[in-house]
Design an enzyme around this catalytic site. Structure first.
Site, PDB file in Angstrom:
ATOM      1  N   ASN A 261       0.831  -1.209   0.000  1.00  7.59           N
ATOM      2  CA  ASN A 261       0.000   0.000   0.000  1.00  7.59           C
ATOM      3  C   ASN A 261       0.860   1.251   0.000  1.00  7.59           C
ATOM      4  OD1 ASN A 261       0.897  -0.531   2.696  1.00  7.59           O
ATOM      5  ND2 ASN A 261      -0.578   0.985   3.413  1.00  7.59           N
TER       6      ASN A 261
ATOM      7  N   CYS B   2       2.104   2.932   2.413  1.00  7.48           N
ATOM      8  CA  CYS B   2       3.185   2.978   3.409  1.00  7.48           C
ATOM      9  C   CYS B   2       3.869   1.631   3.599  1.00  7.48           C
ATOM     10  CB  CYS B   2       2.646   3.489   4.740  1.00  7.48           C
ATOM     11  SG  CYS B   2       1.808   5.077   4.623  1.00  7.48           S
TER      12      CYS B   2
ATOM     13  N   GLU C  47       2.990  -1.342   4.570  1.00 10.39           N
ATOM     14  CA  GLU C  47       2.729  -2.281   5.674  1.00 10.39           C
ATOM     15  C   GLU C  47       1.581  -3.245   5.380  1.00 10.39           C
ATOM     16  OE1 GLU C  47      -0.076   1.110   6.922  1.00 10.39           O
ATOM     17  OE2 GLU C  47       1.643   0.736   5.624  1.00 10.39           O
TER      18      GLU C  47
END
Length: 931
Positions: free
Chosen positions: A566, A568, A570
């Site tokens: 995604n 970021c 994670e």
């Protein structure tokens, strides 16, 4: 604080406030040079050698001072003379001119006393400041009330001085000051002292809170409160009026009327307002509080109750659950993600943090996906787009019998869409594009963030990430060739991983060798890897994420393929044309669950049990702007529980980040989080039922995240070196999961927590401390951040003072070069660029073995080199990490050193007496250069 003729102020010009009449005059470098020259000659004499020396020094010292004061141009636009003089002192001392500095200091004090006497003779100091009220009337400054307000803000806080704040405020007042500016002056006076005493952050927050109460109560047409006792009594009434007003203005959901508002109002704990730091409260005010056309009428505890009500709105015992959720949020033991805080209990409750989309290889599908980006971003969703399926440049287009322009032009459109749709005006739109390393456009993709080249093929606002298969890493290590394909020629590669990918990839290479595939390119895997790493160093992008561990350890292998992460890095969920993966995030504040003696496991278990319930509720409450997201989320019900305040927890336990003890702590804490999170999801499955795609998942086979490492080991062999030790009774939990089932397909992911950690006043996520003293800039402005743990330790050693604050500024928040600080303190308070990046990887690997998704893991490298970066990313792969996030290197520029403390505290102790000759202090009314 303004010149007599305000029309004369020019934008972009820094002004100096004169002390005699408080007028503003343009900042002049020459006055600094003159002052330094006179100070030097006063000590060294006016001989030819001294004149030559000062001529060499003065220009350089002037530039140092000028650079330091430039920060004021970006804030107030003016600077007081005293603050320039402070910078002159610091420049003299840092350059070893201690005698000159001492002479300068003493002369400044002499001139200050002379001015004081002159002012007293002129007017006896009897002038009374007039304050302009909101209706235009004026009244004399109520100093008694001012004293009362500041003393209340300082109550119960150690080592803060209400009188010092008041005196500092008075220095900045002028006749006719608006009442609102007076309140801001109080806050600013407290803010300036945060660097020396962190408790002033709480003082500033409480002073800001007074303004928030005034703004909200005025809007709600309720009487003003002044004491804490009055506020507690009025809060339930404020709460009910707030709910009705919010519904009336269509800002809150009408369903909130179904709650017992009396009960919830009485449950509010107003005393918890006092735990906010200034940064936390200002962030809430600027970006989170409900407002009507700019007027905020939401108060902190009401805000947290509103969020809790939104999350409990479908519960059977909604009132009790809302109070349970509120107690967790308001204690800062756990905090929901930003979209949840923004939108909970509103008419469109878009509460999810992340959306992962798969872009198909056709024009309609591409533009539909870009439209989906816009709709998802509008309500604060962060986006991860998988572009690998889109054919490469030069590929044949059957419909037009032409050739494709490749993926890059479409990425440019996606970039501009993210800029245009900025998450409802609350924060910037954010998207990350992923491309797999065998894609024929990968070399252009790597260049997307460069500041040179054809700007039509650049995406300056979009994040980018490499989706790297293990076979590529093996080819890099073995220094072999790598073949790039267009996905229309190798359509199944993106859906394959592990041994199946290797087999298919090698088959396509063989076809290319036989000339059965025309559009391909052979490159050196090592050279491509080096280019990837060099662009990470140059631009910070594309990030390195690893395809095979994401898929081989995914609990949902039976239901699809993880095509990307995604925004970021994670989240690792399956995506397809029919399903947009959604993840709902929240973070446990680890600092609230440790004491000096260790982890409070009972409290941690209780927190996680409630947090998992809150996250699961998001799925059913959530507003879905696109049908594919709703379909996916209701089918698989993934959530992502993470942690923040990891560095704070280490401080409390007296553990340096760069140590084996910290790695073990990362391991132990994540094992506990994993155990309690999986257990809580199982409990929910027993209460509410399992998620619909449970059968066939790794969960259903009794394979937990710690067990899935074996899948990766089978494929990787010698290329995986990961600790698999465990301490808890996993057999018991494994049996329960297999028997009862899981409510959620995925339960853990460690997000960056950049903003919610500010709200809670802790270090973000799993990050080490950036600097022990620095100025943080975000959408709410600039904030001084000082490490309170360091201050506490140095106070115990009796070495914390204003000179040490100046040293911290000079050394950019680092304690390593300050001689009087003990080595044990230096080790404990090493900052992010002072920690060998291998420790970040080792701690990350220990966490990763327990997590069913991934973690936002930043890499910090001081003085980066090709070898350093190469070693770190190869170590990340060998340790089985699924993803990495930013690679940050230390810039050449220093932090601003623009808030040096008062001169008398910077004096250098000397035994030799120095005659005090006539010299210039930059603001000398008798000096021609100062006129």
């Amino acid at each position: 604080m303004y010149p007599a003729d305000t029309k004369s102020i020019k934008p972009g010009q820094l002004y100096v406030m004169r002390r005699d009449n408080r007028t503003l005059v343009p900042f002049d470098h020459d006055k600094i040079t003159i002052a330094i020259t006179k100070a030097y000659l006063a000590v060294e004499g006016g001989n030819a050698a001294a004149s030559r020396r000062v001529h060499e020094l003065a220009g350089d010292l002037t530039q140092q001072v000028a650079k330091a004061v430039q920060r004021y141009l970006n804030t107030d636009g003016f600077i007081r003379v005293e603050e320039i003089q402070d910078q002159v002192e610091l420049a003299l001392m840092r350059n070893g001119l201690h005698k000159v500095a001492r002479t300068y200091i003493l002369y400044r004090e002499e001139r200050r006393q002379a001015r004081e006497s002159k002012y007293k003779e002129q007017d006896g100091r009897t002038d009374v400041i007039q304050v302009t009220l909101e209706d235009g009337r004026t009244r004399a400054l109520d100093e008694e009330n001012l004293q009362k307000v500041v003393e209340q803000a300082c109550a119960d806080l150690a080592e803060v001085d209400a009188n010092a704040i008041i005196e500092e405020t008075k220095r900045n007042l002028f006749n006719g000051i608006k009442i609102g500016d007076l309140h801001k002056a109080l806050i600013m006076s407290a803010r300036t002292k945060i660097e020396l005493e962190p408790n002033y952050s709480f003082v500033a927050a409480r002073l800001l809170l007074n303004d928030l109460h005034y703004e909200a109560l005025k809007f709600l047409a309720l009487p003003m409160t002044h004491t804490d006792k009055e506020k507690v009594a009025l809060y339930p009434q404020v709460f009910q009026k707030y709910i009705e007003t919010g519904i009336e203005h269509e800002l809150l959901s009408e369903e909130l009327r179904t709650f017992d508002l009396d009960m919830l109002g009485q449950a509010l704990k107003i005393e918890r307002d006092r735990q906010f730091t200034y940064l936390g409260l200002q962030t809430l005010y600027d970006r989170y509080f409900i407002h009507h056309r700019g007027t905020r009428f939401e108060l902190p505890q009401i805000f947290l109750m509103r969020v809790s009500m939104g999350l409990a709105i479908k519960e059977k015992d909604k009132n009790q659950r809302a109070i349970e959720f509120y107690d967790l949020l308001s204690s800062f033991d756990y905090m929901s993600s930003t979209p949840t805080l923004f939108n909970s209990a509103t008419p469109r409750p878009q509460l999810s943090s992340c959306y992962l989309t798969h872009i198909p290889d056709d024009l309609a599908g591409i533009y539909n996906a870009i439209k989906d980006n816009a709709l998802l971003s509008k309500f604060a969703g962060g986006l991860g787009n998988d572009w690998t399926a889109v054919r490469a440049m030069g590929a044949h287009i059957k419909g037009t019998n032409g050739k494709s322009q490749g993926v890059v032009p479409f990425l440019k459109v996606a970039n501009d869409t993210a800029v245009a749709v900025n998450q409802g005006g609350k924060r910037k739109g954010a998207v990350c594009a992923y491309l797999e390393t065998w894609h024929l456009d990968i070399e252009e993709f790597i260049d997307l963030r460069k500041n040179t080249g054809d700007d039509r093929r650049r995406t300056h606002d979009m994040n980018t990430a490499n989706w790297v298969p293990d076979l590529f890493m093996k080819r890099v290590i073995e220094n072999k060739e790598w073949t790039l394909f267009s996905p229309n020629d190798a359509p199944d590669l993106h859906d394959l991983y592990g041994f199946a990918f290797e087999e298919a990839y090698k088959a396509y290479e063989a076809k290319a060798e036989r000339n059965e595939i025309k559009n391909f390119k052979k490159v050196s895997a090592l050279n491509l890897w080096r280019k990837m790493l060099s662009l990470i160093f140059e631009t910070g992008h594309p990030w390195i994420t690893f395809k095979d561990p994401c898929n081989l350890r995914s609990p949902q292998q039976h239901a699809g393929v993880v095509h990307s992460s995604n925004l970021c890095t994670e989240i690792t969920l399956n995506t397809s044309v029919d399903e947009i993966a959604v993840c709902n995030l929240g973070s446990v504040n680890l600092a609230q669950h440790v004491t000096e003696s260790g982890i409070d496991t009972k409290k941690l278990e209780k927190t996680i049990k409630t947090a998992i319930r809150m996250l699961d509720n998001v799925i059913d409450i959530n507003y879905y702007s696109v049908i594919q997201a709703r379909r996916s989320n209701l089918r698989h019900r993934p959530i992502g529980l993470g942690i923040m305040g990891f560095q704070d927890a280490l401080y409390k336990l007296n553990i340096p980040y760069a140590s084996e003890a910290a790695v073990e702590f990362a391991d132990k804490t994540m094992e506990l989080v994993s155990y309690y999170a999986i257990s809580a999801s199982t409990d929910l499955a027993e209460e509410r039922g399992v998620y619909s795609s449970f059968e066939g998942s790794l969960w259903s086979k009794g394979i937990l995240p710690i067990d899935s490492i074996a899948n990766l080991k089978v494929y990787r062999g010698e290329y995986l070196d990961l600790n698999t030790d465990k301490t808890l009774n996993w057999d018991k939990l494994r049996e329960r999961v297999q028997t009862v089932g899981m409510r959620n397909s995925n339960v853990m992911a460690i997000a960056p927590t950049a903003t919610i950690s500010n709200i809670c006043g802790v270090t973000q996520s799993i990050e080490p401390t950036y600097q022990n003293l620095y100025v943080k800039s975000n959408l709410s402005g600039e904030f001084t951040v000082v490490n309170p743990y360091l201050v506490k330790d140095l106070k115990q050693l009796n070495i914390w003072d204003e000179v040490l604050v100046n040293d911290l500024k000079y050394f950019n928040g680092s304690v390593q070069k300050i001689d009087r600080i003990p080595d044990s303190i230096k080790q404990k308070y090493a900052t992010s660029f002072e920690i060998d990046a291998k420790w970040l990887i080792e701690a990350g690997a220990r966490r990763q073995k327990w997590i069913d998704q991934s973690q936002s893991l930043n890499i910090y490298i001081d003085k980066p080199s090709g070898k350093k970066i190469d070693d770190i990313y190869k170590l990340a792969w060998i340790r089985g990490l699924k993803t990495t996030y930013y690679c940050r290197s230390l810039g050449a520029s220093d932090a601003e050193k623009s808030t040096i403390t008062r001169s008398t505290l910077n004096a250098v102790q000397m035994t030799d007496a120095i005659e005090q000759p006539k010299m210039c202090s930059i603001d000398d009314p008798e000096c021609e250069a100062c006129q």
